[in-house]
Structure formats: structure tokens, C-alpha cells
Design a protein around this motif. Structure first.
Motif, PDB file in Angstrom:
ATOM      1  N   THR A  16     -36.193  23.935  67.081  1.00  0.00           N
ATOM      2  CA  THR A  16     -36.195  24.409  68.462  1.00  0.00           C
ATOM      3  C   THR A  16     -36.805  25.803  68.544  1.00  0.00           C
ATOM      4  O   THR A  16     -37.599  26.091  69.453  1.00  0.00           O
ATOM      5  N   ALA A  17     -36.468  26.660  67.583  1.00  0.00           N
ATOM      6  CA  ALA A  17     -37.052  28.014  67.547  1.00  0.00           C
ATOM      7  C   ALA A  17     -38.567  27.929  67.364  1.00  0.00           C
ATOM      8  O   ALA A  17     -39.322  28.662  68.025  1.00  0.00           O
ATOM      9  N   ALA A  18     -39.016  27.029  66.517  1.00  0.00           N
ATOM     10  CA  ALA A  18     -40.461  26.851  66.317  1.00  0.00           C
ATOM     11  C   ALA A  18     -41.121  26.380  67.609  1.00  0.00           C
ATOM     12  O   ALA A  18     -42.222  26.821  67.950  1.00  0.00           O
ATOM     13  N   LEU A  19     -40.442  25.513  68.345  1.00  0.00           N
ATOM     14  CA  LEU A  19     -40.989  25.000  69.602  1.00  0.00           C
ATOM     15  C   LEU A  19     -40.984  26.049  70.705  1.00  0.00           C
ATOM     16  O   LEU A  19     -41.804  25.983  71.624  1.00  0.00           O
ATOM     17  N   GLU A  20     -40.088  27.014  70.615  1.00  0.00           N
ATOM     18  CA  GLU A  20     -40.105  28.110  71.591  1.00  0.00           C
ATOM     19  C   GLU A  20     -41.346  28.972  71.397  1.00  0.00           C
ATOM     20  O   GLU A  20     -41.867  29.535  72.356  1.00  0.00           O
ATOM     21  N   GLU A  21     -41.830  29.054  70.168  1.00  0.00           N
ATOM     22  CA  GLU A  21     -43.055  29.799  69.882  1.00  0.00           C
ATOM     23  C   GLU A  21     -44.296  28.980  70.215  1.00  0.00           C
ATOM     24  O   GLU A  21     -45.307  29.525  70.638  1.00  0.00           O
ATOM     25  N   ASN A  27     -45.322  18.844  64.426  1.00  0.00           N
ATOM     26  CA  ASN A  27     -44.447  18.709  63.261  1.00  0.00           C
ATOM     27  C   ASN A  27     -43.008  19.053  63.616  1.00  0.00           C
ATOM     28  O   ASN A  27     -42.080  18.353  63.194  1.00  0.00           O
ATOM     29  N   ALA A  28     -42.820  20.111  64.388  1.00  0.00           N
ATOM     30  CA  ALA A  28     -41.460  20.490  64.794  1.00  0.00           C
ATOM     31  C   ALA A  28     -40.843  19.405  65.674  1.00  0.00           C
ATOM     32  O   ALA A  28     -39.660  19.070  65.521  1.00  0.00           O
ATOM     33  N   LEU A  29     -41.622  18.836  66.591  1.00  0.00           N
ATOM     34  CA  LEU A  29     -41.115  17.760  67.447  1.00  0.00           C
ATOM     35  C   LEU A  29     -40.719  16.536  66.621  1.00  0.00           C
ATOM     36  O   LEU A  29     -39.647  15.957  66.823  1.00  0.00           O
ATOM     37  N   CYS A  30     -41.580  16.142  65.684  1.00  0.00           N
ATOM     38  CA  CYS A  30     -41.283  14.970  64.852  1.00  0.00           C
ATOM     39  C   CYS A  30     -40.069  15.221  63.963  1.00  0.00           C
ATOM     40  O   CYS A  30     -39.207  14.343  63.813  1.00  0.00           O
ATOM     41  N   ASN A  31     -39.998  16.410  63.387  1.00  0.00           N
ATOM     42  CA  ASN A  31     -38.872  16.717  62.515  1.00  0.00           C
ATOM     43  C   ASN A  31     -37.571  16.837  63.296  1.00  0.00           C
ATOM     44  O   ASN A  31     -36.513  16.390  62.832  1.00  0.00           O
ATOM     45  N   ARG A  32     -37.638  17.415  64.496  1.00  0.00           N
ATOM     46  CA  ARG A  32     -36.430  17.500  65.310  1.00  0.00           C
ATOM     47  C   ARG A  32     -36.006  16.103  65.757  1.00  0.00           C
ATOM     48  O   ARG A  32     -34.813  15.794  65.801  1.00  0.00           O
ATOM     49  N   SER A  33     -36.986  15.251  66.043  1.00  0.00           N
ATOM     50  CA  SER A  33     -36.678  13.864  66.379  1.00  0.00           C
ATOM     51  C   SER A  33     -35.912  13.192  65.245  1.00  0.00           C
ATOM     52  O   SER A  33     -34.919  12.492  65.479  1.00  0.00           O
ATOM     53  N   ALA A  34     -36.356  13.417  64.016  1.00  0.00           N
ATOM     54  CA  ALA A  34     -35.667  12.841  62.852  1.00  0.00           C
ATOM     55  C   ALA A  34     -34.248  13.395  62.728  1.00  0.00           C
ATOM     56  O   ALA A  34     -33.306  12.653  62.411  1.00  0.00           O
ATOM     57  N   ALA A  35     -34.085  14.681  62.973  1.00  0.00           N
ATOM     58  CA  ALA A  35     -32.753  15.298  62.891  1.00  0.00           C
ATOM     59  C   ALA A  35     -31.826  14.730  63.969  1.00  0.00           C
ATOM     60  O   ALA A  35     -30.657  14.415  63.694  1.00  0.00           O
ATOM     61  N   TYR A  36     -32.339  14.599  65.183  1.00  0.00           N
ATOM     62  CA  TYR A  36     -31.524  14.002  66.250  1.00  0.00           C
ATOM     63  C   TYR A  36     -31.129  12.574  65.886  1.00  0.00           C
ATOM     64  O   TYR A  36     -29.997  12.154  66.119  1.00  0.00           O
ATOM     65  N   CYS A  37     -32.064  11.835  65.322  1.00  0.00           N
ATOM     66  CA  CYS A  37     -31.773  10.453  64.937  1.00  0.00           C
ATOM     67  C   CYS A  37     -30.681  10.424  63.869  1.00  0.00           C
ATOM     68  O   CYS A  37     -29.763   9.604  63.934  1.00  0.00           O
TER      69      CYS A  37
END
Length: 125
Positions: A16-21, A27-37
Motif C-alpha cells: 500500500t505504501a508503494a502504491l501511495e508513491e 508489481n505492488a498491486l499483484c503482490n497485494r492481491s496475493a496477500a489479500y487472497c
């Protein structure tokens, strides 16, 4: 590192911090998607995967993530469509092999429709 250690909440904060920047950090979206899953937050996982796809519709990892979350939600047909899209795009062998496993093919290539087609007769000269 947090994701590898299965500290998904910390991983989500990091992504999320990476996406704020950079809100288009695929990559941040895909990785956060994996974490949410991994946290069983499937709808949110799909949302991040779709956000990545809206940035780059050829992102195989995003299609794989979307498929996995949809499958976990019991939406197998929609999951298969997402995984098929990942296979058609190609390019990332790890994603390709993961998709084959998700589809129950155990990392084996599906039979080729070309190999199953009858050979054309040789021209007569």
C-alpha cells in the motif's frame, strides 16, 4: 520479505505504501492481491488484480491472481476464463505452470489442438 514470512498484514502495508508513491505499480498491486487472497479477502484480491489488468491487460500475474481469488470464491468458470487469458498471453513460465496446476493439469501441458488435427494430404506433383 513480510509476504515470504506469511506476515500478510505487514506485506499489505508495504504494498500500500508503494502504491501511495506510484498508484500504477503493477508489481505492488499483484503482490497485494496475493496477500489479500492469502488472508481470504478474495473480493479485495480480485479488485487489486483488476486494477493491475486495467493498467496492463497483458500482465499474466494479474490474470493468475484474479483467477485464484475467483476460484476461492467458488466462481470456477470465471477463474478458468482469467487463467485462460494468462495462458494465452504467455511469457511468464512460473505463472504458466501455476495456472496449469490451478486448472488441475499438474504442470502438464494440455493436449494441443494442432497435434490432434489430421495431417493434410501431401500435394501430388
Amino acid at each position: 520479505r513480510a509476504f515470504v514470512e506469511k506476515d500478510y498484514s505487514s506485506a499489505i502495508k508495504h504494498y500500500t505504501a508503494a502504491l501511495e508513491e506510484d498508484e500504477e505499480d503493477i508489481n505492488a498491486l499483484c503482490n497485494r492481491s496475493a496477500a489479500y487472497c492469502a488472508m481470504e479477502l478474495y473480493k479485495t484480491s480480485v479488485k487489486d488484480a483488476e486494477a493491475a489488468i486495467s493498467i496492463d491487460e497483458n500482465c499474466t500475474k494479474a490474470w493468475e491472481r484474479k483467477g485464484l481469488a475467483l476460484d476461492k470464491m467458488g466462481k470456477r468458470k470465471e477463474a478458468e476464463k482469467a487463467w485462460t487469458k494468462a495462458l494465452l498471453i504467455g511469457g511468464d513460465l512460473d505463472v504458466y505452470m501455476n495456472v496449469l496446476r490451478h486448472l488441475g493439469l499438474g504442470g502438464q501441458l494440455p493436449p494441443s489442438p494442432i497435434a490432434a488435427a489430421p495431417a493434410a494430404a501431401a500435394p501430388v506433383s
